[in-house]
Motif scaffolding. Sequence first.
Motif, PDB file in Angstrom:
ATOM      1  N   VAL A  89     -27.670 -22.326  25.858  1.00 30.46           N
ATOM      2  CA  VAL A  89     -26.766 -20.975  25.530  1.00 30.46           C
ATOM      3  C   VAL A  89     -28.170 -20.251  24.766  1.00 30.46           C
ATOM      4  O   VAL A  89     -28.232 -19.003  25.352  1.00 30.46           O
ATOM      5  N   THR A  90     -28.770 -20.831  23.813  1.00 32.92           N
ATOM      6  CA  THR A  90     -29.636 -19.977  23.201  1.00 32.92           C
ATOM      7  C   THR A  90     -30.821 -19.470  23.955  1.00 32.92           C
ATOM      8  O   THR A  90     -31.121 -18.339  24.085  1.00 32.92           O
ATOM      9  N   ILE A  91     -31.345 -20.438  24.963  1.00 32.41           N
ATOM     10  CA  ILE A  91     -32.416 -19.955  25.869  1.00 32.41           C
ATOM     11  C   ILE A  91     -31.813 -18.911  26.882  1.00 32.41           C
ATOM     12  O   ILE A  91     -32.859 -18.105  27.107  1.00 32.41           O
ATOM     13  N   ALA A  92     -30.667 -18.824  27.001  1.00 29.42           N
ATOM     14  CA  ALA A  92     -30.029 -18.041  28.064  1.00 29.42           C
ATOM     15  C   ALA A  92     -30.028 -16.587  27.475  1.00 29.42           C
ATOM     16  O   ALA A  92     -30.606 -15.730  28.079  1.00 29.42           O
ATOM     17  N   PHE A  93     -29.760 -16.579  25.831  1.00 32.21           N
ATOM     18  CA  PHE A  93     -29.725 -15.381  25.318  1.00 32.21           C
ATOM     19  C   PHE A  93     -31.183 -15.042  25.248  1.00 32.21           C
ATOM     20  O   PHE A  93     -31.218 -13.735  24.943  1.00 32.21           O
ATOM     21  N   TRP A  94     -32.089 -15.711  24.760  1.00 32.27           N
ATOM     22  CA  TRP A  94     -33.565 -15.360  24.639  1.00 32.27           C
ATOM     23  C   TRP A  94     -34.060 -14.669  26.020  1.00 32.27           C
ATOM     24  O   TRP A  94     -34.802 -13.663  26.086  1.00 32.27           O
ATOM     25  N   GLN A  95     -33.711 -15.204  27.010  1.00 32.73           N
ATOM     26  CA  GLN A  95     -34.021 -14.815  28.369  1.00 32.73           C
ATOM     27  C   GLN A  95     -33.634 -13.173  28.569  1.00 32.73           C
ATOM     28  O   GLN A  95     -34.514 -12.703  29.225  1.00 32.73           O
ATOM     29  N   LEU A  96     -32.560 -12.804  27.932  1.00 34.06           N
ATOM     30  CA  LEU A  96     -31.954 -11.676  28.255  1.00 34.06           C
ATOM     31  C   LEU A  96     -32.457 -10.770  26.863  1.00 34.06           C
ATOM     32  O   LEU A  96     -32.289  -9.523  26.985  1.00 34.06           O
ATOM     33  N   GLY A  97     -33.444 -11.456  26.304  1.00 35.30           N
ATOM     34  CA  GLY A  97     -33.909 -10.436  25.108  1.00 35.30           C
ATOM     35  C   GLY A  97     -32.834 -10.263  23.783  1.00 35.30           C
ATOM     36  O   GLY A  97     -33.080  -9.301  23.195  1.00 35.30           O
ATOM     37  N   LYS A  98     -31.889 -11.238  23.880  1.00 36.40           N
ATOM     38  CA  LYS A  98     -30.862 -10.901  22.845  1.00 36.40           C
ATOM     39  C   LYS A  98     -31.177 -11.685  21.596  1.00 36.40           C
ATOM     40  O   LYS A  98     -30.327 -11.422  20.549  1.00 36.40           O
ATOM     41  N   ILE A  99     -31.992 -12.531  21.512  1.00 33.06           N
ATOM     42  CA  ILE A  99     -32.498 -13.243  20.514  1.00 33.06           C
ATOM     43  C   ILE A  99     -34.005 -13.339  20.144  1.00 33.06           C
ATOM     44  O   ILE A  99     -34.529 -13.624  21.159  1.00 33.06           O
ATOM     45  N   ARG A 100     -34.534 -13.034  19.194  1.00 32.22           N
ATOM     46  CA  ARG A 100     -35.956 -13.107  19.076  1.00 32.22           C
ATOM     47  C   ARG A 100     -36.359 -14.740  19.190  1.00 32.22           C
ATOM     48  O   ARG A 100     -35.823 -15.693  18.824  1.00 32.22           O
ATOM     49  N   TRP A 101     -37.791 -14.727  19.576  1.00 32.74           N
ATOM     50  CA  TRP A 101     -38.031 -16.285  19.811  1.00 32.74           C
ATOM     51  C   TRP A 101     -38.216 -17.087  18.693  1.00 32.74           C
ATOM     52  O   TRP A 101     -37.772 -18.298  18.724  1.00 32.74           O
ATOM     53  N   ALA A 102     -38.399 -16.664  17.396  1.00 34.37           N
ATOM     54  CA  ALA A 102     -38.483 -17.514  16.228  1.00 34.37           C
ATOM     55  C   ALA A 102     -37.153 -17.954  15.903  1.00 34.37           C
ATOM     56  O   ALA A 102     -36.939 -19.042  15.572  1.00 34.37           O
ATOM     57  N   ALA A 104     -34.527 -18.205  18.038  1.00 30.59           N
ATOM     58  CA  ALA A 104     -34.396 -19.121  19.160  1.00 30.59           C
ATOM     59  C   ALA A 104     -34.896 -20.606  18.917  1.00 30.59           C
ATOM     60  O   ALA A 104     -33.939 -21.561  18.959  1.00 30.59           O
ATOM     61  N   CYS A 105     -35.976 -20.645  18.234  1.00 30.65           N
ATOM     62  CA  CYS A 105     -36.446 -21.894  17.946  1.00 30.65           C
ATOM     63  C   CYS A 105     -35.726 -22.625  17.171  1.00 30.65           C
ATOM     64  O   CYS A 105     -35.526 -23.875  17.098  1.00 30.65           O
ATOM     65  N   TRP A 106     -35.421 -21.735  15.822  1.00 29.91           N
ATOM     66  CA  TRP A 106     -34.636 -22.710  14.859  1.00 29.91           C
ATOM     67  C   TRP A 106     -33.477 -22.685  15.173  1.00 29.91           C
ATOM     68  O   TRP A 106     -32.731 -23.696  14.583  1.00 29.91           O
ATOM     69  N   TYR A 107     -32.653 -21.968  15.980  1.00 23.81           N
ATOM     70  CA  TYR A 107     -31.233 -22.295  16.460  1.00 23.81           C
ATOM     71  C   TYR A 107     -31.259 -23.392  17.310  1.00 23.81           C
ATOM     72  O   TYR A 107     -30.431 -24.465  17.030  1.00 23.81           O
ATOM     73  N   MET A 108     -32.343 -23.830  18.180  1.00 19.30           N
ATOM     74  CA  MET A 108     -32.388 -25.036  18.725  1.00 19.30           C
ATOM     75  C   MET A 108     -32.890 -26.081  18.004  1.00 19.30           C
ATOM     76  O   MET A 108     -32.153 -27.247  18.033  1.00 19.30           O
ATOM     77  N   LEU A 109     -33.666 -26.003  16.830  1.00 25.51           N
ATOM     78  CA  LEU A 109     -33.795 -27.208  16.140  1.00 25.51           C
ATOM     79  C   LEU A 109     -32.752 -27.506  15.211  1.00 25.51           C
ATOM     80  O   LEU A 109     -32.495 -28.680  15.006  1.00 25.51           O
ATOM     81  N   ALA A 110     -32.090 -26.459  14.789  1.00 29.66           N
ATOM     82  CA  ALA A 110     -30.726 -26.690  14.132  1.00 29.66           C
ATOM     83  C   ALA A 110     -29.718 -27.366  14.894  1.00 29.66           C
ATOM     84  O   ALA A 110     -28.914 -28.241  14.403  1.00 29.66           O
ATOM     85  N   GLN A 111     -29.368 -26.883  16.178  1.00 30.48           N
ATOM     86  CA  GLN A 111     -28.413 -27.562  17.160  1.00 30.48           C
ATOM     87  C   GLN A 111     -28.777 -29.119  17.385  1.00 30.48           C
ATOM     88  O   GLN A 111     -28.013 -30.034  17.271  1.00 30.48           O
ATOM     89  N   LEU A 112     -30.002 -29.472  17.360  1.00 32.97           N
ATOM     90  CA  LEU A 112     -30.599 -30.819  17.821  1.00 32.97           C
ATOM     91  C   LEU A 112     -30.364 -31.797  16.519  1.00 32.97           C
ATOM     92  O   LEU A 112     -29.932 -32.715  16.531  1.00 32.97           O
ATOM     93  N   ALA A 113     -30.788 -31.100  15.225  1.00 31.36           N
ATOM     94  CA  ALA A 113     -30.656 -31.771  13.917  1.00 31.36           C
ATOM     95  C   ALA A 113     -29.139 -32.066  13.659  1.00 31.36           C
ATOM     96  O   ALA A 113     -28.713 -32.936  13.217  1.00 31.36           O
ATOM     97  N   GLY A 114     -28.308 -31.045  14.195  1.00 36.18           N
ATOM     98  CA  GLY A 114     -26.886 -31.217  13.811  1.00 36.18           C
ATOM     99  C   GLY A 114     -26.280 -32.342  14.467  1.00 36.18           C
ATOM    100  O   GLY A 114     -25.420 -33.183  14.002  1.00 36.18           O
ATOM    101  N   ALA A 115     -26.637 -32.321  15.947  1.00 30.41           N
ATOM    102  CA  ALA A 115     -26.020 -33.345  16.759  1.00 30.41           C
ATOM    103  C   ALA A 115     -26.623 -34.670  16.256  1.00 30.41           C
ATOM    104  O   ALA A 115     -25.883 -35.642  16.377  1.00 30.41           O
ATOM    105  N   LEU A 116     -27.787 -34.932  16.234  1.00 27.33           N
ATOM    106  CA  LEU A 116     -28.462 -35.936  15.881  1.00 27.33           C
ATOM    107  C   LEU A 116     -28.005 -36.681  14.394  1.00 27.33           C
ATOM    108  O   LEU A 116     -27.363 -37.864  14.409  1.00 27.33           O
ATOM    109  N   LEU A 117     -27.507 -35.951  13.308  1.00 25.86           N
ATOM    110  CA  LEU A 117     -27.030 -36.405  12.383  1.00 25.86           C
ATOM    111  C   LEU A 117     -25.647 -36.718  12.261  1.00 25.86           C
ATOM    112  O   LEU A 117     -25.192 -37.665  11.934  1.00 25.86           O
TER     113      LEU A 117
END
Length: 281
Positions: A89-102, A104-117
């Motif tokens: 979802v975050t990548i799709a919104f980034w593709q549309l220019g709705k979220i800045r790349w930095a 978006a990177c933190w969002y994805m890192l946070a999502q992965l960290a939350g799921a792993l934890l």
Amino acid sequence: MTFFPDMGRAWRRHWPHYVAEAAGIGFFMLCGTLLTILFEHPASPVQQALAGQELLRRAGIGLGMGLVIVVLVYNPWGKKSGAHINPAVTIAFWQLGKIRWADACWYMLAQLAGALLIGQLLKLALGAAFAHPAINYLVTEPKPEHGQLVAFGAEFVISFILMLVMLLALHHERLRKSTGWLIGALLLLYITFESPLSSMSLNPARTLGSAVAAQSYAGLWLYWVAPIVAMWLAAIFFNRVYKGQTMACAILAGCEAAPGSPHAREPHATEPPVYPQAVAK
């Protein structure tokens, strides 16, 4: 090179939103695990009452998870972060220019960290119940009777539909604030009717969190490739159809971006705006 300075500035401005994303996917997986134990574990009275009624049990889980999504989207933290809780979802919104790349990177890192934890915490807290074959750490793997090709195709289709419905709703003035309910309804349908085909992931981070907890990685690649490519293509399709038209809001609750959030235009920012400004009435 501005990668690390940009990431650092984004963290200092928006770290509470990243924490909300990690907590959101953690809550989603926690509820999914508890609901699956309730409806599928042989010792559960609900499972015993619905023995032989697999469709009804899946519908019960689907209804519960649909309501969980509604809670995640419309709670105050979900309204702040946008309640993506999914790298695709975050990548799709980034593709549309709705979220800045930095961001978006933190969002994805946070999502992965939350799921792993949460995967490890559930493994520690629930032990045998989480590991029981009927629960199997909530892993999403291709069904032996269908194989990886069917699972890939099913994941692609449901991911594309989910993202397209999400974008169309956010673009529609009357449906905008009902987007979370539409997502919840789709989850109910997917878990009830589609999960026998692919185990119903939609979310690469969620699948990874369960896979690491179970130490089982069968077909993991397809649960990353299919949702990300499908949602990215849905965003491109939406952009081509509605080229030149803006969404007043791309936060899943349908609210306007709060000042200072990753979804608002900041004064003197060099990055593109995350979400378009509301259309003047």
